[in-house]
Design a protein around this motif. Sequence first.
Motif, short mmCIF file in Angstrom:
data_model
loop_
_atom_site.label_atom_id
_atom_site.label_comp_id
_atom_site.label_asym_id
_atom_site.label_seq_id
_atom_site.Cartn_x
_atom_site.Cartn_y
_atom_site.Cartn_z
N GLY A 93 52.30 90.72 -72.26
CA GLY A 93 51.08 91.26 -71.69
C GLY A 93 51.33 91.51 -70.22
O GLY A 93 51.99 90.71 -69.55
N PHE A 94 50.83 92.62 -69.71
CA PHE A 94 51.07 92.98 -68.31
C PHE A 94 49.87 92.67 -67.43
O PHE A 94 48.72 92.78 -67.85
N LEU A 95 50.16 92.28 -66.21
CA LEU A 95 49.16 92.13 -65.15
C LEU A 95 49.20 93.37 -64.27
O LEU A 95 50.28 93.86 -63.93
N CYS A 96 48.02 93.86 -63.88
CA CYS A 96 47.94 94.98 -62.95
C CYS A 96 46.88 94.67 -61.89
O CYS A 96 45.87 94.03 -62.19
N GLY A 97 47.11 95.14 -60.69
CA GLY A 97 46.16 94.92 -59.61
C GLY A 97 46.73 95.39 -58.29
O GLY A 97 47.84 95.92 -58.23
N SER A 98 45.97 95.16 -57.23
CA SER A 98 46.39 95.58 -55.89
C SER A 98 45.90 94.57 -54.86
O SER A 98 44.87 93.92 -55.07
N ALA A 99 46.63 94.46 -53.77
CA ALA A 99 46.23 93.58 -52.67
C ALA A 99 45.67 94.35 -51.49
O ALA A 99 45.28 93.75 -50.48
N GLU A 100 45.61 95.68 -51.60
CA GLU A 100 45.12 96.50 -50.49
C GLU A 100 43.65 96.19 -50.20
O GLU A 100 42.84 96.06 -51.10
N LYS A 101 43.31 96.09 -48.92
CA LYS A 101 41.92 95.82 -48.55
C LYS A 101 41.11 97.10 -48.39
O LYS A 101 39.88 97.08 -48.47
N GLU A 102 41.78 98.23 -48.19
CA GLU A 102 41.09 99.50 -48.04
C GLU A 102 40.88 100.11 -49.42
O GLU A 102 41.81 100.21 -50.23
N ALA A 105 43.06 103.20 -51.04
CA ALA A 105 44.45 102.81 -51.30
C ALA A 105 44.52 101.80 -52.44
O ALA A 105 45.43 101.85 -53.29
N HIS A 106 43.57 100.88 -52.47
CA HIS A 106 43.52 99.86 -53.52
C HIS A 106 43.37 100.52 -54.89
O HIS A 106 44.12 100.21 -55.84
N LEU A 107 42.41 101.41 -55.02
CA LEU A 107 42.16 102.07 -56.30
C LEU A 107 43.34 102.92 -56.72
O LEU A 107 43.70 102.97 -57.91
N ASP A 108 43.97 103.59 -55.77
CA ASP A 108 45.12 104.44 -56.08
C ASP A 108 46.27 103.62 -56.66
O ASP A 108 46.86 104.00 -57.68
N ILE A 109 46.57 102.48 -56.04
CA ILE A 109 47.65 101.62 -56.54
C ILE A 109 47.30 101.08 -57.92
O ILE A 109 48.13 101.04 -58.83
N PHE A 110 46.05 100.67 -58.09
CA PHE A 110 45.60 100.14 -59.37
C PHE A 110 45.77 101.19 -60.47
O PHE A 110 46.31 100.89 -61.55
N SER A 132 40.96 93.03 -60.79
CA SER A 132 40.26 94.29 -60.56
C SER A 132 39.42 94.27 -59.28
O SER A 132 38.56 93.41 -59.11
N GLY A 133 39.66 95.25 -58.41
CA GLY A 133 38.82 95.44 -57.23
C GLY A 133 38.82 94.27 -56.27
O GLY A 133 39.75 93.46 -56.21
N LYS A 134 37.73 94.18 -55.52
CA LYS A 134 37.55 93.12 -54.53
C LYS A 134 36.10 92.64 -54.54
O LYS A 134 35.18 93.42 -54.85
N ASP A 135 35.89 91.41 -54.15
CA ASP A 135 34.53 90.88 -54.12
C ASP A 135 33.67 91.56 -53.06
O ASP A 135 32.43 91.51 -53.14
N PHE A 136 34.29 92.22 -52.07
CA PHE A 136 33.51 92.87 -51.01
C PHE A 136 33.38 94.38 -51.21
O PHE A 136 32.75 95.05 -50.40
#
Length: 307
Positions: A93-102, A105-110, A132-136
């Motif tokens: 099973g694969f994990l996907c996500g991003s650490a970008e705060k902007e 850019a975050h959505l693009d990487i995801f 997925s995404g960010k809490d903020f």
Amino acid sequence: MNRRKFMSSAIATAGVLTGFEAISDAEKAPFQFDNKLSLKIFGTNWGFVGNTDAFCAAIKKEGYDGLEIWWPGTKEKQKDLFTALKKYSLDVGFLCGSAEKEYAAHLDIFKRQINAATTEYEQKPLYINCHSGKDFFTYEQNKAFIDHTTAATAKTGIPIYHETHRGRMLFAAHIAREFMEKNPELRLTLDISHWCNVHESLLQDQQETVKLALSRTGHIHSRIGHEEGPQVNDPRAPEWEAAVKAHLAWWDAVVEQKIKSGETLTVLTEFGPPNYLPTVPFTHQPIADQWAINVHMMHLFRKRYLK
């Protein structure tokens, strides 16, 4: 008394590491899978020291069905992974996500990770789990992650789940409820230990929201959380009886619905290393064995949920 003697003495104390086993044995799950292939248990390389081949060899030896791992970002790492999966006959099973705060850019990487993980594999994953995404981010911003994965699942047939994880869009029960109510296609990776921590409770006052989340669960991360943290130091210790019973009840409900629907349940044993795992002050030495706890969780799930 030095640390080693202290730990040996504690372990030898009557029942000190049998609380989890006693609870499980005394309260067998009301629903159990007839077919052992209906329950797939995965290992995490989080905290593992060694390369992909060594990790796959280690979990195969322990008896895991497969592994959950971040989608490899390079062709070389992809080759290493798929070679090891084939060599040891393991599911993935694969994990996907991003650490970008902007956001953009975050959505693009995801999106690029999801697109690659659902099309560029040599071995088809059983599922994809998303940080997925960010809490903020706003509701509408985070909804874009759901929309993209819904389309990807429809196109590829690969189940894609969004994890109930601190710092991400489903970080809290009441926030996740809005997403579930407005997005009926949303399916979850249930790591409910995070919600215990966020809400500083075993969620007794949010039972309807928890019930909704359980009904949307496709994949489980089997870590035990408590009111003050996302991971107990050792789930076998009797002082965690209330937390263990709460998590078992939640998992029982997921197993029941999977059996009734005829679906396979995937589970990741995900007790983490330091600093998830508490350490001895000034030494950074873990006070419990992460690997042994995760193997214990694997056996517990098979014992509790397989006939």
